[in-house]
Scaffold this active site. Sequence first.
Site, PDB file in Angstrom:
ATOM      1  N   HIS A   1       0.852  -1.199   0.000  1.00  0.00           N
ATOM      2  CA  HIS A   1       0.000   0.000   0.000  1.00  0.00           C
ATOM      3  C   HIS A   1       0.884   1.243   0.000  1.00  0.00           C
ATOM      4  CE1 HIS A   1      -3.420   2.463   0.621  1.00  0.00           C
ATOM      5  NE2 HIS A   1      -3.683   2.251   1.877  1.00  0.00           N
TER       6      HIS A   1
ATOM      7  N   HIS B   1      -2.324  -2.329  -9.527  1.00  0.00           N
ATOM      8  CA  HIS B   1      -3.298  -1.652  -8.649  1.00  0.00           C
ATOM      9  C   HIS B   1      -4.566  -2.495  -8.603  1.00  0.00           C
ATOM     10  CE1 HIS B   1      -5.860   1.456  -6.931  1.00  0.00           C
ATOM     11  NE2 HIS B   1      -4.745   2.034  -6.561  1.00  0.00           N
TER      12      HIS B   1
ATOM     13  N   ASP C   1       2.796   5.490  -6.744  1.00  0.00           N
ATOM     14  CA  ASP C   1       4.053   5.381  -5.983  1.00  0.00           C
ATOM     15  C   ASP C   1       5.290   5.278  -6.853  1.00  0.00           C
ATOM     16  OD1 ASP C   1       1.986   3.519  -3.948  1.00  0.00           O
ATOM     17  OD2 ASP C   1       2.997   5.339  -3.281  1.00  0.00           O
TER      18      ASP C   1
END
Length: 425
Positions: free
Chosen positions: A266, A307, A365
């Site tokens: 995460h 994702h 990210d």
Amino acid sequence: MADKKATLKVDGVEESLELPVYEGTLGPDVIDVRSLTGKGLFTYDPGFMATAATESKITYIDGAAGVLLHRGYPIEQLAEKSDYLETCYLLLHGELPNKEEKEEFVSTIKNHTMVHEQLSHFFNGFRRDAHPMAIMCGVVGALSAFYHDSLDIHDENHRVISAHRLIAKMPTLAAMVYKYSIGQPFMFPRNELSYGENFLHMMFNTPCEEKKISPILAKAMDRIFLLHADHEQNASTSTVRLAGSTGANPFACIASGIAALWGPAHGGANEAVLKMLNEIGDESNIDTFIAKAKDKDDPFRLMGFGHRVYKNFDPRAKVMKQTCDEVLAELGMEDDPLLKIAMKLEKIATEDEYFIKRGLYPNVDFYSGIILKAIGIPTEMFTVIFATGRTPGWIAHWNEMISSDYRIGRPRQLYTGHKKRDYPA
Ligand code: SDX
């Protein structure tokens, strides 16, 4: 609210079951399965792949189309035309503020940026090399020990002041965590500075020298916070909602969200991306790591890729890549070796059948860590930055739930353990 119905025929249950189906303004219809418990049935959905745990009006994601809307506004437009505090207001109140509302909100946040002096003593219990996220979990949870005047979650004014305090104090605490780790004194926030400027001031200035913060870096910091502001019912937001459903105070709920965000699957992925790029070390090693990522017997995954919802592209990654180019140009680091490895990795992976077939593309990210490293923020601080940016989303979802007719969250299970057995005589 039921627009349609679903009919369920279950072996062993005589009559067909009629279940209400609800239609949202956007996204898939949902089947209301609550009546199944009365028939002695549960649904089974580990990881909540197909479960709507709540109704919400805050954020909408279309994973196939790469769409992210905050109260209906596309993330690309907010990133270009709005700023972080305006987006915080939008998430909390549902509409963009007018000029007066924005000025009042910004002033309120600025006047809550300091933390209680006693809170600074909490840091002394931690080792200087403690992971910043461990300290953040501790000190954010500890905030609930300082605001006994506003912990009645059913008092709207208490909810509003808690939201303001959290949004205002997270960057102060984040900077304190960094300063503590390098043995420098904490810097006080400055009310004349913008949110991004103030954070970088508290991170990198010292009592001996206060350098002017680059407007480009301040804007990049503001945009990084904005891109992380909210993301529907992700793991940490769902954690905040579950903690909040027990009646826990907002500071404890946000601390639970920080803990959940820490995981490398995460919010911890931005830190893991940098570690992965450093481990790859050279473009010549990329193919080896791609092979490892595809190897079912190898636990390695390409950090910053994939994702649960986006199976096309993460719209935030596109904006983050633009920001990355701006920051590296400002710092004269266009030839940053890690950026070159990242761009080559993205090119190879997004042309590889394994990743294309599984809808694995760079997520939020993938590039954020390169920007943060270029600004001078250490890798271990990356998820702290993510948590700071995500705070308005967490608190908006918490507030939406507490303001609604909510019930304590308590999932059930498929039990496959022992049947009743007696203790040996
Ligand atoms: C965030 O939910 C949110 O909104 C989160 C977030 C937010 O803003 O709050 O967007 C922030 O958490 C972004 C994600 C950051 N995490 C990473 O970058 C870590 C690397 N990614 C993976 O761990 C993974 O992609 C997840 C956790 C993000 C998603 O996992 P899922 O949806 O459970 O997908 P999966 O594990 O079932 O994978 C499906 C397939 C599997 O292969 P098969 O079994 O079908 O053969 O894809 C493979 C996986 O092995 N796969 C990957 C991969 N991600 C998935 N293979 C290699 N590298 C990867 N990164």
